[in-house]
Design an enzyme around this catalytic site. Structure first.
Site, PDB file in Angstrom:
ATOM      1  CB  CYS A 165      35.173  22.465  42.702  1.00 11.60           C
ATOM      2  SG  CYS A 165      36.063  21.554  44.136  1.00 11.60           S
ATOM      3  CG  HIS A 187      31.130  22.289  43.311  1.00 15.35           C
ATOM      4  ND1 HIS A 187      31.541  20.720  43.257  1.00 15.35           N
ATOM      5  CD2 HIS A 187      31.883  22.785  44.032  1.00 15.35           C
ATOM      6  CE1 HIS A 187      32.601  20.451  44.051  1.00 15.35           C
ATOM      7  NE2 HIS A 187      32.742  21.656  44.528  1.00 15.35           N
ATOM      8  CG  ASN A 231      33.624  18.748  46.854  1.00 14.84           C
ATOM      9  OD1 ASN A 231      33.696  18.552  45.697  1.00 14.84           O
ATOM     10  ND2 ASN A 231      34.135  19.980  47.532  1.00 14.84           N
TER      11      ASN A 231
HETATM   12  O1  UT7 Z   1      34.974  22.491  46.569  1.00 15.84           O
HETATM   13  C1  UT7 Z   1      35.804  23.367  46.648  1.00 15.84           C
HETATM   14  C2  UT7 Z   1      35.623  24.453  47.555  1.00 15.84           C
HETATM   15  N1  UT7 Z   1      35.358  24.320  48.730  1.00 15.84           N
HETATM   16  C3  UT7 Z   1      34.402  24.582  49.503  1.00 15.84           C
HETATM   17  O2  UT7 Z   1      33.556  25.354  49.052  1.00 15.84           O
HETATM   18  C4  UT7 Z   1      34.270  24.493  51.036  1.00 15.84           C
HETATM   19  C5  UT7 Z   1      34.116  25.779  51.635  1.00 15.84           C
HETATM   20  N2  UT7 Z   1      34.201  25.842  53.366  1.00 15.84           N
HETATM   21  C6  UT7 Z   1      33.302  25.064  53.769  1.00 15.84           C
HETATM   22  O3  UT7 Z   1      32.572  24.450  53.447  1.00 15.84           O
HETATM   23  C7  UT7 Z   1      33.374  25.420  55.408  1.00 15.84           C
HETATM   24  O4  UT7 Z   1      34.227  26.209  55.728  1.00 15.84           O
HETATM   25  C8  UT7 Z   1      33.830  23.930  56.277  1.00 15.84           C
HETATM   26  C9  UT7 Z   1      32.792  22.882  56.179  1.00 15.84           C
HETATM   27  C10 UT7 Z   1      35.238  23.461  55.444  1.00 15.84           C
HETATM   28  C11 UT7 Z   1      34.095  24.218  57.469  1.00 15.84           C
HETATM   29  O5  UT7 Z   1      32.836  24.696  58.208  1.00 15.84           O
HETATM   30  P1  UT7 Z   1      32.878  26.383  58.944  1.00 15.84           P
HETATM   31  O6  UT7 Z   1      31.573  26.586  59.436  1.00 15.84           O
HETATM   32  O7  UT7 Z   1      33.503  27.282  58.127  1.00 15.84           O
HETATM   33  O8  UT7 Z   1      33.726  25.834  60.145  1.00 15.84           O
HETATM   34  P2  UT7 Z   1      34.830  26.512  60.668  1.00 15.84           P
HETATM   35  O9  UT7 Z   1      36.130  26.126  59.976  1.00 15.84           O
HETATM   36  O10 UT7 Z   1      34.856  28.040  61.244  1.00 15.84           O
HETATM   37  O11 UT7 Z   1      35.120  25.739  62.269  1.00 15.84           O
HETATM   38  C12 UT7 Z   1      34.193  25.958  63.298  1.00 15.84           C
HETATM   39  C13 UT7 Z   1      34.408  25.247  64.254  1.00 15.84           C
HETATM   40  C14 UT7 Z   1      35.989  25.271  64.756  1.00 15.84           C
HETATM   41  O12 UT7 Z   1      35.934  25.264  66.151  1.00 15.84           O
HETATM   42  P3  UT7 Z   1      36.195  26.559  67.206  1.00 15.84           P
HETATM   43  O13 UT7 Z   1      37.531  27.071  66.708  1.00 15.84           O
HETATM   44  O14 UT7 Z   1      35.128  27.622  66.866  1.00 15.84           O
HETATM   45  O15 UT7 Z   1      36.309  25.842  68.560  1.00 15.84           O
HETATM   46  C15 UT7 Z   1      36.737  24.033  64.317  1.00 15.84           C
HETATM   47  O16 UT7 Z   1      37.693  23.810  64.924  1.00 15.84           O
HETATM   48  O17 UT7 Z   1      34.326  23.873  64.115  1.00 15.84           O
HETATM   49  C16 UT7 Z   1      35.528  23.080  64.567  1.00 15.84           C
HETATM   50  N3  UT7 Z   1      35.549  22.271  63.371  1.00 15.84           N
HETATM   51  C17 UT7 Z   1      34.949  20.779  63.526  1.00 15.84           C
HETATM   52  N4  UT7 Z   1      34.172  20.364  64.304  1.00 15.84           N
HETATM   53  C18 UT7 Z   1      33.650  19.159  64.636  1.00 15.84           C
HETATM   54  C19 UT7 Z   1      36.017  22.022  62.167  1.00 15.84           C
HETATM   55  N5  UT7 Z   1      35.867  20.862  61.566  1.00 15.84           N
HETATM   56  C20 UT7 Z   1      35.196  20.130  62.181  1.00 15.84           C
HETATM   57  C21 UT7 Z   1      34.600  18.821  62.221  1.00 15.84           C
HETATM   58  N6  UT7 Z   1      33.957  18.276  63.295  1.00 15.84           N
HETATM   59  N7  UT7 Z   1      34.829  18.059  61.387  1.00 15.84           N
END
Ligand code: UT7
Length: 330
Positions: free
Chosen positions: A117, A257, A287
């Protein structure tokens, strides 16, 4: 005494494919919903490059044609094309070489840069040094990724994030102090474990097993990357301001970004910038990896004024991250 040469951005081009993939489309593909995606990431829809054999170079070409048209130049005048991408048409030759051939840029040499990125910031800094050296007069730097080629559309944690697109800028010498003024770029390979493609490289060449294990898709530990990204992008942007004796008041635009709206908000807050000074198009394109920053410049080009100070900031796989200070030249 001759004046210092800086590399000014003199034109911007962009291309996004016409096909859209909305959050509602994704609701039908994986267990997710529009509200979760919008509130956790800011994305509403993304563009997908469709068509047999269509590749990243097929987005580089129209983006570069767009900037040539705006600047009134022929691709034959381009000295060098650098493409930041993690989704090259092929492992080799470079996408830049393929794109130059399609463009008819017969006088250009070129190569790809793999910095995930941060690909555009790395290529921009590199392109600027070619101009500053005095050896080259027209260098095109492009950020382009066909992320749909490496996204697993059964993995809800990654498929909601990414889209396809390309943006490009033309760099030309300037003796009035406009252009790329400073860059702080960083990398830390210990971050590899959190964001990578597991197979297809020399460590683990493609095999039936790697395909069956879905190891040719993006692997990301989202939460870990999020924590590093918030700190990395905000810290380096603040450091760039301090190094150049600037405050948020001196900055016309933050060009971040577009990985997650929450990371962008944290960076803007850290820089003391109000949100109306932040370019944000993640809702439309998601992204696009190397494409995000030049696509913002492309969309905001008409709102930019000569002399505006811009901070371009990125964080991505590698880890790679950085911030670049640009004084807008037109
Ligand atoms: O560009 C390259 C660099 N990349 C980045 O900068 C990305 C950085 N990371 C992020 O943007 C975030 O971590 C994500 C958007 C990928 C994920 O968001 P988060 O707030 O960190 O969510 P999480 O992974 O902690 O998941 C929270 C909950 C989980 O459920 P439980 O365990 O709390 O029941 C996940 O299973 O959300 C669930 N979850 C979803 N629910 C609905 C994960 N993905 C989804 C989804 N829809 N698509």
């Amino acid at each position: 005494m001759s004046k210092k040469i800086t590399a000014a951005i003199t034109a911007v081009g962009g291309y996004v494919p016409p096909d859209k993939l909305t959050n509602f489309d994704l609701e039908k593909m994986v267990d997710t919903n529009d509200e979760w995606i919008r509130t956790r990431t800011g994305v509403e829809e993304r563009r997908i490059l469709k068509g047999e054999g269509k590749a990243t170079s097929d987005m580089v070409v129209p983006a570069v044609q767009d900037l040539c048209k705006k600047r009134g130049i022929d691709p034959m005048e381009i000295d060098c094309l650098i493409v930041g991408t993690v989704t090259p048409d092929m492992v080799f030759p470079a996408t830049a070489n393929i794109a130059c051939d399609k463009l008819g840029a017969k006088n250009a040499w070129g190569f790809d840069v793999s910095a995930a990125c941060s690909g555009f910031l790395y290529t921009l800094t590199l392109g600027a040094t070619l101009i500053e050296s005095g050896r080259y007069k027209k260098v095109v730097v492009c950020g382009a990724d066909k992320m749909s080629a490496i996204v697993d559309y059964t993995d809800r944690s990654t498929c909601i994030l990414f889209g396809d697109g390309a943006g490009a800028v033309l760099l030309e010498p300037n003796e009035e102090g406009y252009g790329i003024l400073d860059s702080i770029l960083r990398s830390d390979g210990s971050g590899c474990q959190y964001l990578q493609m597991k197979a297809g490289g020399s460590k683990k060449p493609a095999s039936i097993e790697t395909v069956m294990a879905k190891e040719h898709f993006i692997y990301q530990e989202g939460q870990a990357v999020f924590k590093f990204a918030v700190k990395g992008m905000a810290d380096v942007s603040a450091e760039l301001l301090e190094k150049n004796h600037l405050t948020g008041d001196d900055i016309a635009w933050l060009v971040p970004h577009q990985a997650n709206k929450r990371i962008i908000d944290a960076t803007a807050n850290r820089m003391g910038l109000s949100h109306d000074k932040v370019m944000l198009n993640i809702q439309r394109y998601g992204n696009t990896t190397s494409g995000t920053i030049p696509l913002c410049l492309w969309e905001w080009e008409k709102q930019l004024h000569k002399g505006d100070n811009l901070v371009l900031a990125a964080f991505g796989g590698g880890f790679t991250w950085g911030a670049t200070l640009v004084k807008w030249a037109y």
